[in-house]
Design a protein around this motif. Structure first.
Motif, short mmCIF file in Angstrom:
data_model
loop_
_atom_site.label_atom_id
_atom_site.label_comp_id
_atom_site.label_asym_id
_atom_site.label_seq_id
_atom_site.Cartn_x
_atom_site.Cartn_y
_atom_site.Cartn_z
N GLY A 159 2.96 29.32 34.57
CA GLY A 159 3.61 29.65 35.83
C GLY A 159 2.83 29.16 37.04
O GLY A 159 3.40 28.94 38.11
N THR A 162 4.40 25.53 37.61
CA THR A 162 5.83 25.25 37.73
C THR A 162 6.21 25.03 39.19
O THR A 162 5.70 25.71 40.10
CB THR A 162 6.67 26.41 37.16
N HIS A 246 1.47 36.84 31.79
CA HIS A 246 2.21 35.93 32.68
C HIS A 246 2.70 36.67 33.92
O HIS A 246 2.56 36.20 35.05
CB HIS A 246 3.41 35.33 31.96
N ASN A 338 12.05 34.50 35.25
CA ASN A 338 11.94 33.29 34.44
C ASN A 338 12.76 32.16 35.04
O ASN A 338 13.98 32.13 34.94
CB ASN A 338 12.41 33.56 33.01
N GLY A 339 12.06 31.21 35.68
CA GLY A 339 12.73 30.02 36.18
C GLY A 339 13.42 30.17 37.51
O GLY A 339 14.11 29.24 37.95
N SER A 357 12.17 24.91 35.94
CA SER A 357 11.83 25.04 34.53
C SER A 357 10.55 25.84 34.35
O SER A 357 9.65 25.80 35.19
CB SER A 357 11.66 23.66 33.90
N ASN A 358 10.46 26.57 33.22
CA ASN A 358 9.23 27.28 32.85
C ASN A 358 8.39 26.50 31.84
O ASN A 358 7.37 27.00 31.37
CB ASN A 358 9.58 28.64 32.24
#
Length: 438
Positions: A159, A162, A246, A338-339, A357-358
């Motif tokens: 993360g 990203t 995370h 997420n994302g 995107s992850n």
């Protein structure tokens, strides 16, 4: 910075990243970083695909204690990079291979520290999966090796690299959230019951004694092996260290940036940790909590709270997300899942948002870039990866003791607490897999 200026600047950043990617794609074979990978299944398989697909790297060797995984892993590498790696059962052969520049460690948690330390001692850089070690002392020893041998060590908290998360951080840096006092991380993704199968003989293709490594000698059990090892004290760190690292890493990062935007500084580690929870739902072999609430208090003069919530037995979502992080300010709040990310102001007005995107491909590229430049990677072990991992280890220690603990941030020991300090490491490392002195 207004929203239009923010989005325009984000677009320029993405364009620059694209051009950088094109320059990397033209790197010659002679410039490729030679890589050895420890592990060939689970997260390691994804990393194998990412490194083999990167024209700046060449996977030359794979190590695993389960030879059944080799055919597919070798074919994955061959298909993506055009050449096949050699295979070994003992990771030390990769460490001893002087032609290998970097080691990728995609093993269970109890096998993160020893390969990383040995690789650093051998002059290799390391990409290691999260959390940094099985316990706090292992992480400290990994940092000691990183420092002493001047190595680049990247933790697999992708993360940090990203594009969408860096857009969110750029928005936070505008100060639009106002004064932020609280951050939150959560997981509500429903897990399954793993049952109580009987012990058995290990498969013939598995070097089970080496898989155990520094952990105590126990009979083989299919549930303490591939996939489910993370639910056991000897090998994993529960879901707090699995996925929670995370969410906590992002929440800690975002809260720190929000404070920095207002001229304040978030301490690297909290002073007090109190966890409530346990294995309350599943009637099976799992040992780590399936229900957990952890509160971390940072700072004395400028106190802040980071809270973590885990419910592994329900599909109920928070902000319609099974897992994520949030930071709350007096002018706005931001959610990072997420994302995607989005920020709301008063009366639920959407201020800004983004998505992406992850996948770890950019994180791998960042690591490879830093192997060449010798700069710190985005999830540098010492400054980023270890502090976020300590949150997980300290939360687990508080949960196991069932009470609050007080952390000395300088030494990462627990103040006046022999019970908590005993859980900073293993009671014993099984020979010959002693934790290396650095």
């Amino acid at each position: 910075m207004d929203r239009r200026s923010f989005l325009s600047r984000s677009g320029m950043t993405l364009a620059a990243l694209t051009l950088a990617g094109e320059r990397v794609a033209r790197a010659s074979a002679a410039e490729r970083i030679r890589v050895g990978v420890v592990g060939t299944a689970g997260r390691a398989r994804s990393l194998i695909a990412s490194f083999a697909s990167n024209s700046n790297a060449e996977i030359v060797g794979l190590a695993d204690i389960d030879s059944r995984n080799f055919p597919e892993a070798v074919e994955e590498v061959r298909r993506r990079q055009g050449t096949a790696p050699y295979t070994v059962g003992d990771f030390r052969k990769l460490v001893d291979d002087k032609s290998i520049d970097a080691l990728v460690v995609g093993t269970p948690d109890h096998w993160h520290a020893i390969p990383t330390i040995h690789a650093c001692m051998a002059g290799k850089d390391v990409y290691v999966e999260k959390p940094d070690g099985h316990n706090i002392v292992e992480g400290q020893r990994m940092i000691a090796a990183q420092r002493k041998f001047n190595r680049v060590v990247q933790l697999g908290t992708q993360g940090r690299t990203t594009n969408w998360m860096n857009e969110a951080i750029a928005f936070i840096r505008t100060g639009a959230l106002g004064k932020c006092m609280v951050a939150k991380a959560w997981e509500t993704a429903k897990q399954g019951n793993i049952g109580r199968p009987a012990d058995s003989e290990p498969p013939a293709e598995v070097d089970y004694d080496m898989w155990l490594g520094p952990a105590p000698k126990r009979p083989f059990n299919v549930r303490r092996f591939h996939g489910n090892w993370r639910w056991f004290y000897d090998y994993g760190t529960g879901d707090l260290g699995n996925d929670g690292v995370h969410r906590l890493d992002i929440a800690r990062w975002a809260l720190g940036e929000a404070m920095q935007a207002k001229g304040e500084t978030l301490p690297t580690l909290p002073e007090t940790i109190v966890a409530t929870g346990g294995k309350w739902y599943f009637d099976d072999m799992q040992e780590w909590p399936d229900t957990l609430q952890v509160n971390y208090r940072f700072g004395a003069e400028t106190p802040r709270i980071l809270t973590y919530e885990m419910r592994l037995w329900t599909s109920e979502r928070l902000y319609e997300q099974t897992e994520g992080s949030a930071v709350y300010g007096d002018e706005a709040y931001i959610i990072m899942a997420n994302g995607r990310w989005w920020a709301y102001g008063p009366r639920a007005k959407l201020l800004a948002s983004g998505e992406g995107s992850n996948h770890e491909a950019d994180h791998v590229q960042n690591f490879l870039d830093c192997v060449k430049s010798r700069e710190k990677p985005n999830a540098d072990l010492e400054t980023v990866g270890h502090p976020s991992s300590v949150l997980c280890h300290a939360g687990n220690i508080s949960a196991r003791l069932g009470r609050q603990v007080f952390l000395d941030r300088a030494t990462e020991t627990f103040i006046g607490d022999d019970e908590a300090n005993a859980l900073r490491t293993r009671p014993e490392y099984r020979k010959p897999w002693l934790l290396p002195e650095v």
